[in-house]
Design a protein around this motif. Sequence first.
Motif, PDB file in Angstrom:
ATOM      1  N   ARG A  79      10.339 -13.100 -10.639  1.00 20.39           N
ATOM      2  CA  ARG A  79       8.902 -13.312 -10.418  1.00 20.39           C
ATOM      3  C   ARG A  79       8.212 -11.951 -10.378  1.00 20.39           C
ATOM      4  NH1 ARG A  79       7.394 -17.631  -7.330  1.00 20.39           N
ATOM      5  NH2 ARG A  79       5.285 -16.886  -7.795  1.00 20.39           N
ATOM      6  N   PRO A  80       8.094 -11.279 -11.516  1.00 24.04           N
ATOM      7  CA  PRO A  80       7.539  -9.915 -11.505  1.00 24.04           C
ATOM      8  C   PRO A  80       6.159  -9.825 -10.874  1.00 24.04           C
ATOM      9  CG  PRO A  80       8.539 -10.405 -13.629  1.00 24.04           C
ATOM     10  CD  PRO A  80       8.520 -11.684 -12.862  1.00 24.04           C
ATOM     11  N   GLN A 134       4.893  -6.677  -6.326  1.00 28.73           N
ATOM     12  CA  GLN A 134       3.893  -5.629  -6.259  1.00 28.73           C
ATOM     13  C   GLN A 134       3.673  -5.239  -4.800  1.00 28.73           C
ATOM     14  OE1 GLN A 134       2.743  -4.469  -9.190  1.00 28.73           O
ATOM     15  NE2 GLN A 134       4.007  -6.031 -10.201  1.00 28.73           N
ATOM     16  N   LEU A 135       3.547  -3.937  -4.539  1.00 29.09           N
ATOM     17  CA  LEU A 135       3.231  -3.488  -3.198  1.00 29.09           C
ATOM     18  C   LEU A 135       1.788  -3.843  -2.852  1.00 29.09           C
ATOM     19  CD1 LEU A 135       4.838   0.064  -3.156  1.00 29.09           C
ATOM     20  CD2 LEU A 135       5.540  -1.897  -1.776  1.00 29.09           C
ATOM     21  N   PRO A 136       1.551  -4.221  -1.598  1.00 28.96           N
ATOM     22  CA  PRO A 136       0.147  -4.416  -1.198  1.00 28.96           C
ATOM     23  C   PRO A 136      -0.603  -3.094  -1.267  1.00 28.96           C
ATOM     24  CG  PRO A 136       1.605  -4.487   0.707  1.00 28.96           C
ATOM     25  CD  PRO A 136       2.485  -4.446  -0.505  1.00 28.96           C
ATOM     26  N   THR A 137      -1.920  -3.178  -1.387  1.00 25.26           N
ATOM     27  CA  THR A 137      -2.761  -1.978  -1.443  1.00 25.26           C
ATOM     28  C   THR A 137      -3.717  -1.979  -0.253  1.00 25.26           C
ATOM     29  OG1 THR A 137      -2.652  -2.048  -3.848  1.00 25.26           O
ATOM     30  CG2 THR A 137      -4.337  -0.648  -2.870  1.00 25.26           C
TER      31      THR A 137
END
Length: 291
Positions: A275-276, A280-283
């Motif tokens: 599940r690319p 993702q890192l949170p911002t």
Amino acid sequence: MAPRHAEAPITVACIQMEPHFGDTARNVATSITMIEQAASQGANLLVLPELCNTGYVFTSRAEAFSLAESIPEGYSTQAWMACAARLNIYLVAGITERDGQSLYNSAVIIGPEGLIGRYRKVHLWADEALYFAPGNLGFPVFSTPLGILGCHICYDCWFPESFRMAALQGAEIVCVPTNWVPIPGQDPQREAMANILVMAAAHSNSIFIAAADRVGTEREQPFIGQSLIVSYTGWPVAGPASEHQSEILLATVNLADAPRHRNWNDFNQLLHDRRPEMYQLPTPPLSPFVR
């Protein structure tokens, strides 16, 4: 060599040896003797340790530069190419590479036809960073009559992304020249941490992995041996080898089993289930990275 049949088994060998620092001619000769022994037992894909032509523990960049060679013109690559042509084998070997003024901790991928490609270590360990530039070729894979090969070197195995990149590009086996050293906190009753990482990577990517370590102590730095060949299941099919002795590990495998068995059941396939969009890192990140 004729094109590989999808079901044709191959015999993989890990050459666990003890290089002697700075004695390239002796180290290459030792490697060729052991290659010949493995080939006489049917090996057609062979993996040698990291920096096996020069040794590992440099004291200065100047010393590393003096021992480094260009690829494929250098002595070591030329000798291994001649050996591979004579024995009709494929070979992955760690080498100290010089490219202009840059130095790399590299591996050559060689077949009967000559140089197939090279890999440059992406993740440098400890004071390697004083001598070598980080690898700049990414994680290439190499299509051969035996199957699709990837290559990592030592510390690359600590990064799951390394193996995943190889698997996503179709690698059926990742060959790992390595110089594993003792890890703080290692339980002497358990497998080496490096072996656990390699087994987990093979299982979680459904790939074969052949990791060839060195043995001995060089300039007071001990190395742990324990080379191994791991199935796509994550379980060793050869090794771990001795912690102290030179040794040849052999395993006959069908590389086509690796992609075939990525379907674990009617619902799950390792690479398709990724599940690319969720990776993702949170911002901003919840916590800073710690060095």
